[in-house]
Every structure is written in C-alpha cells, then in structure tokens.
Design a protein around this motif. Sequence first.
Motif, mmCIF file in Angstrom:
data_model
loop_
_atom_site.group_PDB
_atom_site.id
_atom_site.type_symbol
_atom_site.label_atom_id
_atom_site.label_comp_id
_atom_site.label_asym_id
_atom_site.label_seq_id
_atom_site.Cartn_x
_atom_site.Cartn_y
_atom_site.Cartn_z
ATOM 1 N N THR A 26 46.658 -50.151 123.664
ATOM 2 C CA THR A 26 45.809 -51.088 123.981
ATOM 3 C C THR A 26 45.984 -52.312 123.093
ATOM 4 O O THR A 26 45.894 -52.561 121.785
ATOM 5 N N GLY A 27 46.215 -53.490 123.802
ATOM 6 C CA GLY A 27 46.291 -54.923 123.349
ATOM 7 C C GLY A 27 45.170 -55.505 123.051
ATOM 8 O O GLY A 27 44.015 -55.448 123.655
ATOM 9 N N ILE A 28 45.158 -56.626 122.131
ATOM 10 C CA ILE A 28 43.899 -57.558 121.884
ATOM 11 C C ILE A 28 43.653 -57.996 123.057
ATOM 12 O O ILE A 28 42.316 -58.295 123.339
ATOM 13 N N ASN A 29 44.683 -58.716 124.139
ATOM 14 C CA ASN A 29 44.462 -59.435 125.240
ATOM 15 C C ASN A 29 43.629 -58.673 126.267
ATOM 16 O O ASN A 29 42.959 -58.940 126.928
ATOM 17 N N GLU A 30 43.933 -57.336 126.209
ATOM 18 C CA GLU A 30 43.269 -56.294 126.989
ATOM 19 C C GLU A 30 41.780 -56.385 126.731
ATOM 20 O O GLU A 30 40.729 -56.301 127.371
ATOM 21 N N ILE A 37 35.526 -62.211 127.098
ATOM 22 C CA ILE A 37 35.371 -63.296 126.034
ATOM 23 C C ILE A 37 36.503 -64.052 125.723
ATOM 24 O O ILE A 37 37.615 -63.574 126.311
ATOM 25 N N ALA A 38 36.448 -65.067 124.911
ATOM 26 C CA ALA A 38 37.617 -65.725 124.630
ATOM 27 C C ALA A 38 38.313 -65.356 123.528
ATOM 28 O O ALA A 38 37.677 -64.665 122.439
ATOM 29 N N LYS A 39 39.581 -65.556 123.157
ATOM 30 C CA LYS A 39 40.235 -65.116 121.919
ATOM 31 C C LYS A 39 39.718 -65.488 120.619
ATOM 32 O O LYS A 39 39.618 -64.809 120.078
ATOM 33 N N ALA A 40 39.199 -66.756 121.032
ATOM 34 C CA ALA A 40 38.530 -67.395 119.627
ATOM 35 C C ALA A 40 37.214 -66.507 119.336
ATOM 36 O O ALA A 40 37.311 -66.335 118.213
ATOM 37 N N THR A 41 36.690 -65.905 120.310
ATOM 38 C CA THR A 41 35.401 -65.361 120.157
ATOM 39 C C THR A 41 35.756 -64.007 119.352
ATOM 40 O O THR A 41 34.980 -63.508 118.392
ATOM 41 N N LEU A 42 36.660 -63.386 119.964
ATOM 42 C CA LEU A 42 37.114 -61.949 119.336
ATOM 43 C C LEU A 42 37.496 -62.230 117.739
ATOM 44 O O LEU A 42 37.288 -61.665 117.028
ATOM 45 N N TYR A 43 38.346 -63.251 117.647
ATOM 46 C CA TYR A 43 38.513 -63.698 116.123
ATOM 47 C C TYR A 43 37.791 -64.095 115.289
ATOM 48 O O TYR A 43 37.839 -64.219 114.211
ATOM 49 N N HIS A 45 34.626 -62.643 115.118
ATOM 50 C CA HIS A 45 34.194 -61.489 114.959
ATOM 51 C C HIS A 45 35.133 -60.575 113.791
ATOM 52 O O HIS A 45 34.644 -59.729 113.158
ATOM 53 N N PHE A 46 36.488 -60.441 114.421
ATOM 54 C CA PHE A 46 37.331 -59.620 113.905
ATOM 55 C C PHE A 46 38.530 -60.380 113.376
ATOM 56 O O PHE A 46 39.176 -61.004 114.305
ATOM 57 N N ARG A 47 39.080 -60.181 112.187
ATOM 58 C CA ARG A 47 40.251 -60.803 111.779
ATOM 59 C C ARG A 47 41.523 -60.200 112.412
ATOM 60 O O ARG A 47 42.446 -60.911 112.513
ATOM 61 N N SER A 48 41.441 -59.102 112.795
ATOM 62 C CA SER A 48 42.713 -58.288 113.172
ATOM 63 C C SER A 48 42.327 -56.996 114.041
ATOM 64 O O SER A 48 41.255 -56.608 114.268
ATOM 65 N N LYS A 49 43.488 -56.381 114.708
ATOM 66 C CA LYS A 49 43.261 -55.336 115.653
ATOM 67 C C LYS A 49 42.838 -53.990 114.779
ATOM 68 O O LYS A 49 41.937 -53.234 115.103
ATOM 69 N N ALA A 55 35.913 -50.864 113.150
ATOM 70 C CA ALA A 55 34.727 -50.834 113.699
ATOM 71 C C ALA A 55 34.530 -49.396 114.669
ATOM 72 O O ALA A 55 33.584 -49.079 114.971
ATOM 73 N N TYR A 56 35.722 -49.426 115.459
ATOM 74 C CA TYR A 56 35.650 -48.282 116.558
ATOM 75 C C TYR A 56 35.286 -46.993 115.839
ATOM 76 O O TYR A 56 34.455 -46.132 116.449
#
Length: 186
Positions: A26-30, A37-43, A45-49, A55-56
């Motif tokens: 499972t990739g970050i882009n997926e 959401i946008a990539k910036a939105t993910l980062y 909230h979370f600094r890394s996979k 969190a998962y």
Amino acid sequence: MKHNLVRQTIIETASRLFYEKGYNLTGINEIIKEAGIAKATLYNHFRSKEEICIAYLQYKDQLFFEQLKPFISTYTPGKDQLIALFDFLAAFYNQNDFNGCWCLNTISEIPKENKEIRAVIQNGKETLINYIEGLLAAIPELTEADQKVYAKQIYVLYEGGLSESHLHQEIWPIETARGLCEKLIA
C-alpha cells in the motif's frame, strides 16, 4: 473537513488498505487517492507512512476491544468467558473480509530493526494477555501466579488459532485451539 475528521478518514482508509493488501503493498499515493485528500493534507496529519501504520495498529486494536468486550460480557464470568474468546475468534474468521491478524500481518512486513512499530504491536498483544488474565481472575481456584501462566497459554492458543486459520483458510485451527483451552481450564 474538520481536522479530526480528516485524520480519522486517513486512518480508516489506510486501515482498510493495509489490512486488505498489506503494509508494503500500500503506497502513500493510494491512501491519498482513496481518502480523497491532497498529499499536503496527509502530511499535515502524519509525517510518514510509519506514523500512519502506528495509527492503523492502534485503531484496529481499539476496534477489536470495542467488539470483544461486549461479546465476552454476555457469557458467565470464568470459564465460559474464556471459551467465548474462541467463539469471538470464529465469528471474526467468518467475516467476509477476514485476512488474519493485522498485527501479525504487519510484523511480518517490517524489518526487525523497526522498534517503534514492533513496540506498538507488542503493547497491543500485552493488552490482550492482561485482558485474558482478568477473565481468569473470575476462577476462584486459580492463584495469581496461575492466572499469569494460563493467560499466556490461552493467548498462544488464541494467536495460533488465528494465524493458522488464516494460513489454511479453514476454521479447524480455531476450533482446535478452543478445545485445547477447554482442557486447560477444566
């Protein structure tokens, strides 16, 4: 979306993908695409996979106990509740999306050196052992020392039934573990 709602959406999306496909596949882009959401939105909230993985794992453990505790509470305290652990496991196995234990699946995908994810998984498993020990406390003839030993033995039966049912795609390992637990606490 509000900050907490976006974070929860990311966690739930990643949880579904990690559980279905695995952590490494499972990739970050997926996650970004599926969460909408946008990539910036993910980062934001979370600094890394790895942080998303933590969190998962915590989210899945929370859901597990939110489902397990009410299920177990419908049984008579003591031996019946201990056997009910395996009935709960059988119900989990019979779900359409059963893919084994999220913790064991994840630990098999990370390097041995990843101490942070390993610690989260160990903490979740220790919580389960402690829960089982609490169920054993309702059996008056068991000493505290017995409760600790039996809790670990029942935990190993539970985990073995779970992982082997996933491997074989059959329920007999859970049923076998249930029978062994019945003999152990007879």
